[in-house]
Design a protein around this motif. Sequence first.
Motif, PDB file in Angstrom:
ATOM      1  N   ALA A 208     -13.966   6.224   1.600  1.00 44.82           N
ATOM      2  CA  ALA A 208     -15.165   6.016   2.000  1.00 44.82           C
ATOM      3  C   ALA A 208     -15.706   6.569   3.383  1.00 44.82           C
ATOM      4  N   LEU A 209     -14.598   6.399   4.189  1.00 44.39           N
ATOM      5  CA  LEU A 209     -14.709   6.536   5.709  1.00 44.39           C
ATOM      6  C   LEU A 209     -14.360   8.060   5.799  1.00 44.39           C
ATOM      7  N   ALA A 210     -13.580   8.650   5.002  1.00 46.21           N
ATOM      8  CA  ALA A 210     -13.159  10.002   5.155  1.00 46.21           C
ATOM      9  C   ALA A 210     -14.107  11.068   5.946  1.00 46.21           C
ATOM     10  N   GLY A 211     -15.151  11.168   4.999  1.00 45.60           N
ATOM     11  CA  GLY A 211     -16.009  12.248   5.271  1.00 45.60           C
ATOM     12  C   GLY A 211     -16.744  12.141   6.424  1.00 45.60           C
ATOM     13  N   TYR A 212     -16.861  11.036   7.174  1.00 41.28           N
ATOM     14  CA  TYR A 212     -17.464  10.713   8.543  1.00 41.28           C
ATOM     15  C   TYR A 212     -16.582  11.226   9.645  1.00 41.28           C
ATOM     16  N   THR A 213     -15.296  11.411   9.477  1.00 37.66           N
ATOM     17  CA  THR A 213     -14.544  11.760  10.469  1.00 37.66           C
ATOM     18  C   THR A 213     -14.821  13.296  11.013  1.00 37.66           C
ATOM     19  N   ARG A 214     -15.285  14.301   9.970  1.00 35.93           N
ATOM     20  CA  ARG A 214     -15.581  15.522  10.253  1.00 35.93           C
ATOM     21  C   ARG A 214     -17.091  15.833  10.673  1.00 35.93           C
ATOM     22  N   GLY A 215     -17.750  14.766  10.981  1.00 38.06           N
ATOM     23  CA  GLY A 215     -19.279  14.990  11.418  1.00 38.06           C
ATOM     24  C   GLY A 215     -19.327  15.431  12.916  1.00 38.06           C
ATOM     25  N   SER A 216     -20.422  15.425  13.391  1.00 34.18           N
ATOM     26  CA  SER A 216     -20.664  16.067  14.698  1.00 34.18           C
ATOM     27  C   SER A 216     -20.071  15.317  15.634  1.00 34.18           C
ATOM     28  N   PRO A 217     -19.508  16.076  16.678  1.00 31.35           N
ATOM     29  CA  PRO A 217     -18.698  15.413  17.867  1.00 31.35           C
ATOM     30  C   PRO A 217     -19.399  14.774  18.472  1.00 31.35           C
ATOM     31  N   GLN A 218     -20.928  14.840  18.753  1.00 30.71           N
ATOM     32  CA  GLN A 218     -21.705  14.242  19.503  1.00 30.71           C
ATOM     33  C   GLN A 218     -22.375  12.870  19.000  1.00 30.71           C
ATOM     34  N   ASN A 219     -21.845  12.553  17.517  1.00 29.58           N
ATOM     35  CA  ASN A 219     -22.347  11.598  16.865  1.00 29.58           C
ATOM     36  C   ASN A 219     -21.406  10.457  17.009  1.00 29.58           C
ATOM     37  N   THR A 220     -21.579   9.271  17.620  1.00 28.31           N
ATOM     38  CA  THR A 220     -20.600   8.119  17.458  1.00 28.31           C
ATOM     39  C   THR A 220     -20.030   7.816  16.419  1.00 28.31           C
ATOM     40  N   LEU A 221     -20.811   8.101  15.217  1.00 29.63           N
ATOM     41  CA  LEU A 221     -20.205   7.713  13.937  1.00 29.63           C
ATOM     42  C   LEU A 221     -18.928   8.314  13.685  1.00 29.63           C
ATOM     43  N   THR A 222     -18.850   9.362  14.052  1.00 34.20           N
ATOM     44  CA  THR A 222     -17.565  10.393  13.883  1.00 34.20           C
ATOM     45  C   THR A 222     -16.479   9.621  14.698  1.00 34.20           C
ATOM     46  N   SER A 223     -16.539   9.402  15.784  1.00 30.44           N
ATOM     47  CA  SER A 223     -15.245   8.658  16.418  1.00 30.44           C
ATOM     48  C   SER A 223     -15.071   7.415  16.040  1.00 30.44           C
ATOM     49  N   THR A 224     -16.057   6.470  15.551  1.00 34.50           N
ATOM     50  CA  THR A 224     -16.090   5.148  15.192  1.00 34.50           C
ATOM     51  C   THR A 224     -15.237   5.281  13.801  1.00 34.50           C
ATOM     52  N   SER A 225     -15.665   6.320  12.803  1.00 31.40           N
ATOM     53  CA  SER A 225     -14.895   6.289  11.486  1.00 31.40           C
ATOM     54  C   SER A 225     -13.433   6.744  11.955  1.00 31.40           C
ATOM     55  N   VAL A 226     -13.068   7.249  12.833  1.00 31.81           N
ATOM     56  CA  VAL A 226     -11.568   7.791  13.128  1.00 31.81           C
ATOM     57  C   VAL A 226     -10.936   6.489  13.491  1.00 31.81           C
ATOM     58  N   GLU A 227     -11.764   5.741  14.255  1.00 36.61           N
ATOM     59  CA  GLU A 227     -11.078   4.236  14.645  1.00 36.61           C
ATOM     60  C   GLU A 227     -11.044   3.581  13.842  1.00 36.61           C
ATOM     61  N   ALA A 228     -11.919   3.344  12.670  1.00 34.87           N
ATOM     62  CA  ALA A 228     -11.780   2.252  11.739  1.00 34.87           C
ATOM     63  C   ALA A 228     -10.550   2.650  10.688  1.00 34.87           C
ATOM     64  N   LEU A 229     -10.336   3.929  10.562  1.00 37.75           N
ATOM     65  CA  LEU A 229      -9.207   4.370   9.711  1.00 37.75           C
ATOM     66  C   LEU A 229      -7.920   3.858  10.432  1.00 37.75           C
ATOM     67  N   ALA A 230      -7.795   4.196  11.547  1.00 36.52           N
ATOM     68  CA  ALA A 230      -6.487   3.924  12.417  1.00 36.52           C
ATOM     69  C   ALA A 230      -6.467   2.495  12.103  1.00 36.52           C
ATOM     70  N   ALA A 231      -7.470   1.589  12.373  1.00 34.09           N
ATOM     71  CA  ALA A 231      -7.370  -0.101  12.096  1.00 34.09           C
ATOM     72  C   ALA A 231      -6.894  -0.276  10.826  1.00 34.09           C
ATOM     73  N   ILE A 232      -7.469   0.242   9.585  1.00 33.38           N
ATOM     74  CA  ILE A 232      -6.992  -0.006   8.213  1.00 33.38           C
ATOM     75  C   ILE A 232      -5.791   0.081   8.070  1.00 33.38           C
ATOM     76  N   ALA A 233      -5.297   1.479   8.634  1.00 29.18           N
ATOM     77  CA  ALA A 233      -3.882   1.855   8.267  1.00 29.18           C
ATOM     78  C   ALA A 233      -2.884   0.785   9.032  1.00 29.18           C
ATOM     79  N   GLU A 234      -3.364   0.398  10.000  1.00 29.57           N
ATOM     80  CA  GLU A 234      -2.351  -0.828  10.793  1.00 29.57           C
ATOM     81  C   GLU A 234      -2.319  -2.041  10.030  1.00 29.57           C
ATOM     82  N   ARG A 235      -3.327  -2.223   9.227  1.00 28.06           N
ATOM     83  CA  ARG A 235      -3.110  -3.461   8.494  1.00 28.06           C
ATOM     84  C   ARG A 235      -2.821  -3.122   6.944  1.00 28.06           C
ATOM     85  N   HIS A 236      -2.944  -1.993   6.600  1.00 30.87           N
ATOM     86  CA  HIS A 236      -2.310  -1.625   4.955  1.00 30.87           C
ATOM     87  C   HIS A 236      -1.565  -0.661   5.177  1.00 30.87           C
ATOM     88  N   PRO A 237      -0.105  -0.667   5.427  1.00 33.22           N
ATOM     89  CA  PRO A 237       0.846   0.275   5.534  1.00 33.22           C
ATOM     90  C   PRO A 237       0.750   1.284   4.477  1.00 33.22           C
TER      91      PRO A 237
END
Lengths: 293, 53
Positions: A208-237
């Motif tokens: 669900a989050l993957a597509g938003y990681t390749r959005g515009s670098p100026q859009n906060t949604l892009t970096s937020t999606s990157v960090e959200a995925l990292a947080a999910i991976a930490e909880r779900h190996p």
Amino acid sequence: MKVEEQLLPSPELKPLYERITWLYVYRDFSGSESDRAAERIELRFGVTSYPQMMLVDPSNWEVLGHTGRTVDSFERAVARASVGPPSAQAIPRYRQAERLAVALERDPSRAEQSLTHQDPVVRMRALQALAGKNPRAIVERAEKLLAIPHDPFRFEVLRVLEKHGDGLQARALEKLLAHPEPSLNPNALRIQTARALGRCGDARSVEALAGYTRGSPQNTLTSTSVEALAAIAERHPATVRAVTRILAEAYPAPGNRDLARRVHQALETVTGRTVPFPEPYDEAARQRLMRSW
Amino acid sequence: MRTWILFLLLAAVAWAGSETPPKGPPWVRALDQAQAEALQHRRPIFLYFTKTY
């Protein structure tokens, strides 16, 4: 057209002076009585960004249209805006809602009972009171509350989920991420939803989050999606491999070093590996980094 | 340099929202007043939301 300097003072709008009632709502965020009254008007109409201009029906607060920022669009919106027959209950209903909202500002003890009140301002004051006093009461009802199409209300629910949510809200959050409408500010709503998914998301949330990681670098949604995925991976190996693949492809084009560093940090967190970040960050460096993981 | 600083300060003031509504329209400032007027005349309320910057 500049709203305050050109549109609103324009003599071309004079013929409309008696066609509509003109209400000026100004926030200074001082927390004074007048500022809180202005905030309640904003909450009633779901305003979270500025400037906003709209036409509403005084009987039921239905939004009849947005005027746009030109004289032509303004005139067209007024011509289309048609109010229904005046309701005798409109004024007493509004006064009662205002009394209850102000009472909740002063004494939040009845907040839980008012959380699903029909009036949006009463609901919002109840939510704000509970967010501080009993956030679990919001978490338990989150799916139902997120379905209420009111931006400030949803933002507040999402902020609570970002701090106190759990996996039970993941599906509702993915749905909101994909379909934030109706919203006056869908990108901001997506950003806050992505943050909440960082805490509440699971393996299904990764795609669900993957597509938003390749959005515009100026859009906060892009970096937020990157960090959200990292947080999910930490909880779900079990998601580490998929998240690593997605993040490795998320390195932005050269010239967006800040985002590149955030992607890089997320990958180091997810994989537990350290990879030197190259200087300068150019296309050759970007390609090397993408292959490093 | 000083000229640029002065320019930027003046620009910030120009861009800032103001407690005083824009000239022209017959503004009201309270929603209950706007509602009563609009109901009396059977017309919509136009709301303009702005803020201090």
